[in-house]
Every structure is written in structure tokens, then in C-alpha cells.
Write an enzyme that holds these catalytic residues in place. Structure first.
Site, PDB file in Angstrom:
ATOM      1  N   THR A  34       0.856  -1.195   0.000  1.00 32.01           N
ATOM      2  CA  THR A  34       0.000   0.000   0.000  1.00 32.01           C
ATOM      3  C   THR A  34       0.892   1.245   0.000  1.00 32.01           C
ATOM      4  OG1 THR A  34      -0.030   0.258   2.406  1.00 32.01           O
ATOM      5  CG2 THR A  34      -1.698  -1.233   1.432  1.00 32.01           C
ATOM      6  N   SER A  83      -2.825   1.465   9.355  1.00 35.93           N
ATOM      7  CA  SER A  83      -2.326   1.767  10.701  1.00 35.93           C
ATOM      8  C   SER A  83      -2.421   3.234  11.130  1.00 35.93           C
ATOM      9  CB  SER A  83      -0.862   1.319  10.801  1.00 35.93           C
ATOM     10  OG  SER A  83      -0.037   2.171  10.032  1.00 35.93           O
ATOM     11  N   THR A 130      -2.488  -3.460  19.002  1.00 38.43           N
ATOM     12  CA  THR A 130      -2.129  -2.161  19.571  1.00 38.43           C
ATOM     13  C   THR A 130      -2.745  -1.957  20.953  1.00 38.43           C
ATOM     14  OG1 THR A 130      -2.567   0.207  19.308  1.00 38.43           O
ATOM     15  CG2 THR A 130      -4.087  -1.255  18.235  1.00 38.43           C
ATOM     16  N   ASP A 131      -2.134  -1.101  21.752  1.00 36.19           N
ATOM     17  CA  ASP A 131      -2.732  -0.757  23.054  1.00 36.19           C
ATOM     18  C   ASP A 131      -3.961   0.135  22.880  1.00 36.19           C
ATOM     19  OD1 ASP A 131      -1.463   1.586  22.271  1.00 36.19           O
ATOM     20  OD2 ASP A 131      -0.392   1.912  24.155  1.00 36.19           O
ATOM     21  N   GLU A 132      -4.173   0.648  21.662  1.00 32.74           N
ATOM     22  CA  GLU A 132      -5.316   1.545  21.454  1.00 32.74           C
ATOM     23  C   GLU A 132      -6.651   0.818  21.612  1.00 32.74           C
ATOM     24  OE1 GLU A 132      -4.951   4.391  18.270  1.00 32.74           O
ATOM     25  OE2 GLU A 132      -2.778   4.177  18.252  1.00 32.74           O
ATOM     26  N   ALA A 157     -10.971   0.338  16.709  1.00 30.95           N
ATOM     27  CA  ALA A 157     -12.110  -0.588  16.684  1.00 30.95           C
ATOM     28  C   ALA A 157     -11.834  -1.738  15.720  1.00 30.95           C
ATOM     29  CB  ALA A 157     -13.383   0.154  16.285  1.00 30.95           C
ATOM     30  N   SER A 158     -11.195  -1.429  14.583  1.00 38.11           N
ATOM     31  CA  SER A 158     -10.904  -2.507  13.619  1.00 38.11           C
ATOM     32  C   SER A 158      -9.837  -3.450  14.179  1.00 38.11           C
ATOM     33  CB  SER A 158     -10.468  -1.924  12.261  1.00 38.11           C
ATOM     34  OG  SER A 158      -9.203  -1.302  12.358  1.00 38.11           O
ATOM     35  N   LYS A 159      -8.864  -2.914  14.901  1.00 36.73           N
ATOM     36  CA  LYS A 159      -7.844  -3.783  15.504  1.00 36.73           C
ATOM     37  C   LYS A 159      -8.462  -4.611  16.645  1.00 36.73           C
ATOM     38  CE  LYS A 159      -4.008  -4.066  14.758  1.00 36.73           C
ATOM     39  NZ  LYS A 159      -3.227  -4.887  13.778  1.00 36.73           N
ATOM     40  N   LEU A 195       3.820  11.079  13.802  1.00 39.92           N
ATOM     41  CA  LEU A 195       4.223  12.268  14.561  1.00 39.92           C
ATOM     42  C   LEU A 195       5.735  12.518  14.585  1.00 39.92           C
ATOM     43  CD1 LEU A 195       3.631  14.640  16.483  1.00 39.92           C
ATOM     44  CD2 LEU A 195       3.678  13.004  18.382  1.00 39.92           C
ATOM     45  N   ASP A 284      -7.362  19.934  17.524  1.00 38.00           N
ATOM     46  CA  ASP A 284      -7.116  18.563  17.972  1.00 38.00           C
ATOM     47  C   ASP A 284      -7.787  17.554  17.046  1.00 38.00           C
ATOM     48  OD1 ASP A 284      -6.061  16.623  19.566  1.00 38.00           O
ATOM     49  OD2 ASP A 284      -7.111  17.229  21.389  1.00 38.00           O
ATOM     50  N   ARG A 285      -7.287  16.304  17.103  1.00 36.39           N
ATOM     51  CA  ARG A 285      -7.911  15.166  16.404  1.00 36.39           C
ATOM     52  C   ARG A 285      -9.249  14.846  17.075  1.00 36.39           C
ATOM     53  NH1 ARG A 285      -4.283  10.020  17.058  1.00 36.39           N
ATOM     54  NH2 ARG A 285      -3.402  10.562  15.043  1.00 36.39           N
TER      55      ARG A 285
HETATM   56  N1  LIG Z   1       3.186   1.853  14.447  1.00 29.80           N
HETATM   57  C1  LIG Z   1       2.804   1.721  15.713  1.00 29.80           C
HETATM   58  O1  LIG Z   1       3.157   2.539  16.556  1.00 29.80           O
HETATM   59  C2  LIG Z   1       1.959   0.546  16.133  1.00 29.80           C
HETATM   60  C3  LIG Z   1       1.590   0.452  17.467  1.00 29.80           C
HETATM   61  C4  LIG Z   1       0.836  -0.648  17.867  1.00 29.80           C
HETATM   62  C5  LIG Z   1       0.484  -1.621  16.967  1.00 29.80           C
HETATM   63  N2  LIG Z   1       0.831  -1.509  15.658  1.00 29.80           N
HETATM   64  C6  LIG Z   1       0.419  -2.577  14.746  1.00 29.80           C
HETATM   65  O2  LIG Z   1       1.601  -3.127  14.177  1.00 29.80           O
HETATM   66  C7  LIG Z   1       1.360  -3.527  12.833  1.00 29.80           C
HETATM   67  C8  LIG Z   1       2.368  -2.890  11.907  1.00 29.80           C
HETATM   68  O3  LIG Z   1       2.263  -1.467  12.035  1.00 29.80           O
HETATM   69  P1  LIG Z   1       3.176  -0.495  11.157  1.00 29.80           P
HETATM   70  O4  LIG Z   1       3.272   0.787  11.872  1.00 29.80           O
HETATM   71  O5  LIG Z   1       4.405  -1.212  10.729  1.00 29.80           O
HETATM   72  O6  LIG Z   1       2.236  -0.310   9.885  1.00 29.80           O
HETATM   73  P2  LIG Z   1       2.601   0.294   8.458  1.00 29.80           P
HETATM   74  O7  LIG Z   1       1.397   1.074   8.036  1.00 29.80           O
HETATM   75  O8  LIG Z   1       3.933   0.954   8.458  1.00 29.80           O
HETATM   76  O9  LIG Z   1       2.744  -1.005   7.522  1.00 29.80           O
HETATM   77  C9  LIG Z   1       1.659  -1.811   7.193  1.00 29.80           C
HETATM   78  C10 LIG Z   1       2.092  -2.764   6.085  1.00 29.80           C
HETATM   79  O10 LIG Z   1       0.973  -3.625   5.813  1.00 29.80           O
HETATM   80  C11 LIG Z   1       0.800  -3.713   4.403  1.00 29.80           C
HETATM   81  N3  LIG Z   1      -0.623  -3.935   4.122  1.00 29.80           N
HETATM   82  C12 LIG Z   1      -1.650  -3.099   4.374  1.00 29.80           C
HETATM   83  N4  LIG Z   1      -2.806  -3.632   3.921  1.00 29.80           N
HETATM   84  C13 LIG Z   1      -2.491  -4.846   3.396  1.00 29.80           C
HETATM   85  C14 LIG Z   1      -3.248  -5.872   2.790  1.00 29.80           C
HETATM   86  N5  LIG Z   1      -4.580  -5.751   2.611  1.00 29.80           N
HETATM   87  N6  LIG Z   1      -2.609  -6.986   2.373  1.00 29.80           N
HETATM   88  C15 LIG Z   1      -1.260  -7.123   2.526  1.00 29.80           C
HETATM   89  N7  LIG Z   1      -0.483  -6.162   3.070  1.00 29.80           N
HETATM   90  C16 LIG Z   1      -1.095  -5.043   3.515  1.00 29.80           C
HETATM   91  C17 LIG Z   1       1.258  -2.362   3.873  1.00 29.80           C
HETATM   92  O11 LIG Z   1       1.607  -2.435   2.496  1.00 29.80           O
HETATM   93  C18 LIG Z   1       2.449  -2.056   4.771  1.00 29.80           C
HETATM   94  O12 LIG Z   1       3.640  -2.573   4.244  1.00 29.80           O
HETATM   95  C19 LIG Z   1      -0.089  -3.158  12.533  1.00 29.80           C
HETATM   96  O13 LIG Z   1      -0.886  -4.305  12.677  1.00 29.80           O
HETATM   97  C20 LIG Z   1      -0.428  -2.112  13.576  1.00 29.80           C
HETATM   98  O14 LIG Z   1      -1.798  -2.127  13.899  1.00 29.80           O
HETATM   99  C21 LIG Z   1       1.548  -0.430  15.219  1.00 29.80           C
END
Ligand SMILES: NC(=O)c1ccc[n+]([C@@H]2O[C@H](COP(=O)([O-])OP(=O)(O)OC[C@H]3O[C@@H](n4cnc5c(N)ncnc54)[C@H](O)[C@@H]3O)[C@@H](O)[C@H]2O)c1
Length: 346
Positions: A34, A83, A130-132, A157-159, A195, A284-285
Site C-alpha cells: 500500500t 495503521s 495495539t494498546d489503542e 475498533a478494527s484492531k 508524529l 485537535d484530532r
Molecule cells: N506503528 C505503531 O506505533 C503501532 C503500534 C501498535 C500496533 N501496531 C500494529 O503493528 C502492525 C504494523 O504497524 P506499522 O506501523 O508497521 O504499519 P505500516 O502502516 O507501516 O505497515 C503496514 C504494512 O501492511 C501492508 N498492508 C496493508 N494492507 C495490506 C493488505 N490488505 N494486504 C497485505 N499487506 C497489507 C502495507 O503495504 C504495509 O507494508 C499493525 O498491525 C499495527 O496495527 C503499530
């Protein structure tokens, strides 16, 4: 061990891919690429004999089944997701599709594969969340694994939905799962709409540094390399059906975090100091959660994991990395939506 890692071209997934290969595992990276994906994140392992890439959408059941059948993984680490909270406010549909439906497709493919293999005991489906999902804290308290779910944005909500599906596949079908819920990550290869990279890159460009609301929102920051290490530990040693909260023990208010980054830039780029003159408070968001904080007792006592860096150390490494890697981040700033104010369509 052969790992099927989804979302391995993203920020956290790529750190897991690099570390898993360095630990001697084989990796199949399944990612549909993506706007948030960067193959450069895994360029260092792209030609490694233990690495394979499959450009596949996790919602495409036939393709996901083909990947399981042709690569025959020992475990799945599921990170693929939409994400970015602000994007989920403007367009929740992609989040429901990938995070909920995609997780369902992956669970079904994993179940069919695991059953066809004779239900091997050592198989694992590790769901990364996520902790969210726990909602927002007041000034006191921390999220434990027993905190009730209370998601408040389309993203969280989706997570939360996907976490429920994973637990249901364990209870109903016996699929061997582990889960982890982590706090906000930061570090190298963080996509420039989040951020910390926004603060660094706007400051470098002499542009306003946007701070939502009064900057009073508190996050518990986790260095991405520490998180990748924790995830591999949970996969290898986590108890079946159990979830682990992963946090950096590094709480900071957004405004204090921004000032810390400005101070580092003042030191590394003194000609443009003081960088905090660029701080600008913006609307704010909608539904912005006030505070997240992780109680990491379970992962520290049961698995012996602790973060290796403080926020000060991790931020220094991060700012240095962005200063040294303009070739990585500059082209990403041209991607759709990057640099724009998103998340206002509530
Ligand atoms: N970034 C954070 O601070 C954070 C915190 C808590 C949890 N998470 C969780 O950790 C995971 C990774 O987060 P991130 O920050 O690396 O995300 P990111 O957005 O950087 O990367 C997501 C990756 O998933 C791929 N992707 C998205 N939709 C897809 C699909 N339908 N099929 C195949 N690939 C797909 C994208 O191409 C991308 O490479 C997520 O599940 C997120 O919910 C992230």
C-alpha cells in the site's frame, strides 16, 4: 523456523523481517504494498537466500492459500494493517476491509493449512495489535492484559475486532495463537506521516511543527528494534492463547516529546536553532485519546523482556538516522496524503 510475516514492507514488519533473518530464520514476506509500504526497508535482506517476497493482498483468499501451500511456514506473524488513525477518521472502509476481513481471511487460511498438516503442536499464529484497543486512560493507571477493550477510533475498533477474531479461532478451532498489544513505536523507517518523523522533517525544512490540541496527550514510546525483538520472543516463548502487552516504559506528553526532538536538532543542526520556535498548536484530532500507558509486567516476568533504550537514547538514534537517510524519506513525502492535515472529516 520458516516465518510467514504479513506487512513486512511496513515500518514494524520490516524491522521484524530484518531481525528474523539475522536470527537465522527463513522469512516469507507477504505484503500488497500500500501507500505505507517501502521495499527499501528490507533492501538489506532482499537477496538473502532465506528471504522470499509475495506481493499479495491478505483479503485475497485464493492467493493467501497459495502462499501457505507453496511456502509451508512453521508460524505466522500478522502485522499487515491499515495503521494511521487520522486516515481511519477520513476513510474507515479500508480499515474494516484489511484489519477485520483480511485478518479473517488469514485466520481461515492458517486454520485450513494447520489442519491439513495434522495440527502440528509447534505451529503459531502471532497476531500483532495495539494498546489503542483499551481506549483512553486518565492521569493514573496503566493498561494490563486484563483491561477491558474500549476502542474509540475506527482504527482501534478494527484492531479490537481482529483481536476478538484471533481469540475466537483459538477457542473454537484450537488454532495455536499468541497475541501482543504494543504502545506507539518510533525509530528508523517510520513513515513520514507519523508524529515523530513529521516533527523531524518539518523542523529540518524550517516548516511549522504541528502539535494537536494543547500537546497534552501522553504516549508510551517503544523503540521499533526493541519491539521487533519482543515480538520474536513472544512468538518463540509465549504461552498458547495468551496475550502480552509490550511497552517502552517511556511515557511522554506530545509537547515534551516534540521539545526533546527540537533540542536534539539544536545540538545536531545548531545553525537553525532554536527549532522549537516552529511549534504550532493546531485543532485537535476528533476523539483524541488522552493517555496510553502499558504495564509490561507480564512480558518482563514471564519472558524476561525489557526495552534496551530509554526515550532519550532512542530519539537520538532516530534523529541521527533521519539526518543520514534523506534518500529514503524524501521520495515518500510525495505519496498521497503525506504532509497534509488528515483526520478532520469527523
Ligand atoms: N506503528 C505503531 O506505533 C503501532 C503500534 C501498535 C500496533 N501496531 C500494529 O503493528 C502492525 C504494523 O504497524 P506499522 O506501523 O508497521 O504499519 P505500516 O502502516 O507501516 O505497515 C503496514 C504494512 O501492511 C501492508 N498492508 C496493508 N494492507 C495490506 C493488505 N490488505 N494486504 C497485505 N499487506 C497489507 C502495507 O503495504 C504495509 O507494508 C499493525 O498491525 C499495527 O496495527 C503499530
Amino acid at each position: 523456523m520458516k516465518l510467514l510475516i504479513t506487512g513486512g514492507a511496513g515500518f514494524i514488519g520490516s524491522a521484524v523481517v530484518r531481525r528474523a533473518i539475522a536470527q537465522g530464520n527463513e522469512v516469507v514476506n507477504l505484503d500488497c504494498l500500500t501507500y505505507a509500504a517501502c521495499l527499501e526497508n528490507i533492501a538489506s535482506v532482499a537477496d538473502h537466500p532465506a528471504y522470499a517476497f509475495e506481493q499479495v493482498d491478505i483479503c485475497d483468499a485464493a492467493e493467501v492459500a497459495r502462499v501457505f501451500a507453496s511456502h509451508r511456514p512453521d508460524a505466522v506473524m500478522h502485522l499487515a494493517a491499515e495503521s494511521h488513525v487520522d486516515r481511519s477518521i477520513d476513510g474507515p472502509g479500508d480499515f474494516i476491509r484489511t484489519n477485520v476481513m483480511g485478518t479473517y481471511v488469514l485466520l481461515e487460511a492458517a486454520r485450513e493449512y494447520w489442519q491439513a498438516q495434522g495440527r502440528p503442536e509447534g505451529f503459531r499464529f502471532h497476531h500483532i495489535s495495539t494498546d489503542e484497543v483499551y481506549g483512553s486512560l486518565g492521569d493514573h493507571g496503566k493498561f494490563t492484559e486484563d483491561t477491558p477493550y474500549d476502542p474509540r477510533s475506527p482504527y482501534s475498533a478494527s484492531k479490537a475486532s481482529s483481536d476478538h477474531l484471533v481469540r475466537a479461532w483459538h477457542e473454537t478451532y484450537g488454532l495455536p495463537v499468541v497475541l501482543s498489544n504494543c504502545s506507539n513505536n518510533y525509530g528508523p523507517y517510520h513513515f513520514p506521516e507519523k508524529l515523530i518523523p513529521v516533527v523531524i522533517l518539518n523542523a529540518l525544512a524550517g516548516k511549522e511543527i504541528p502539535v494537536y490540541g494543547a500537546g497534552a496527550n501522553v504516549r508510551d514510546w517503544l523503540y521499533v528494534e526493541d519491539h521487533a525483538e519482543a515480538l520474536l520472543l513472544v512468538l518463540q516463548q509465549g504461552a498458547l492463547g495468551r496475550s502480552y502487552n509490550i511497552g517502552g516504559e517511556n511515557e511522554a506528553r506530545n509537547i515534551d516529546l516534540v521539545r526533546m526532538i527540537c533540542a536534539l536538532l539544536d545540538e545536531m543542526r545548531p545553525d537553525a536553532a532554536p527549532h522549537d520556535r516552529l511549534i504550532t498548536y493546531v485543532t485537535d484530532r476528533p476523539g483524541h485519546d488522552l493517555r496510553y500507558a502499558i504495564d509490561p509486567q507480564r512480558i518482563s516476568t514471564e519472558l524476561g523482556w525489557r526495552p534496551s533504550v530509554t526515550l532519550e537514547e532512542g530519539l537520538r538514534l532516530t534523529v541521527e538516522w533521519y539526518l543520514a537517510n534523506e534518500d529514503w524519506w524524501r521520495p515518500l513525502q510525495a505519496r498521497a496524503g503525506v504532509g497534509e492535515r488528515l483526520g478532520t472529516k469527523a
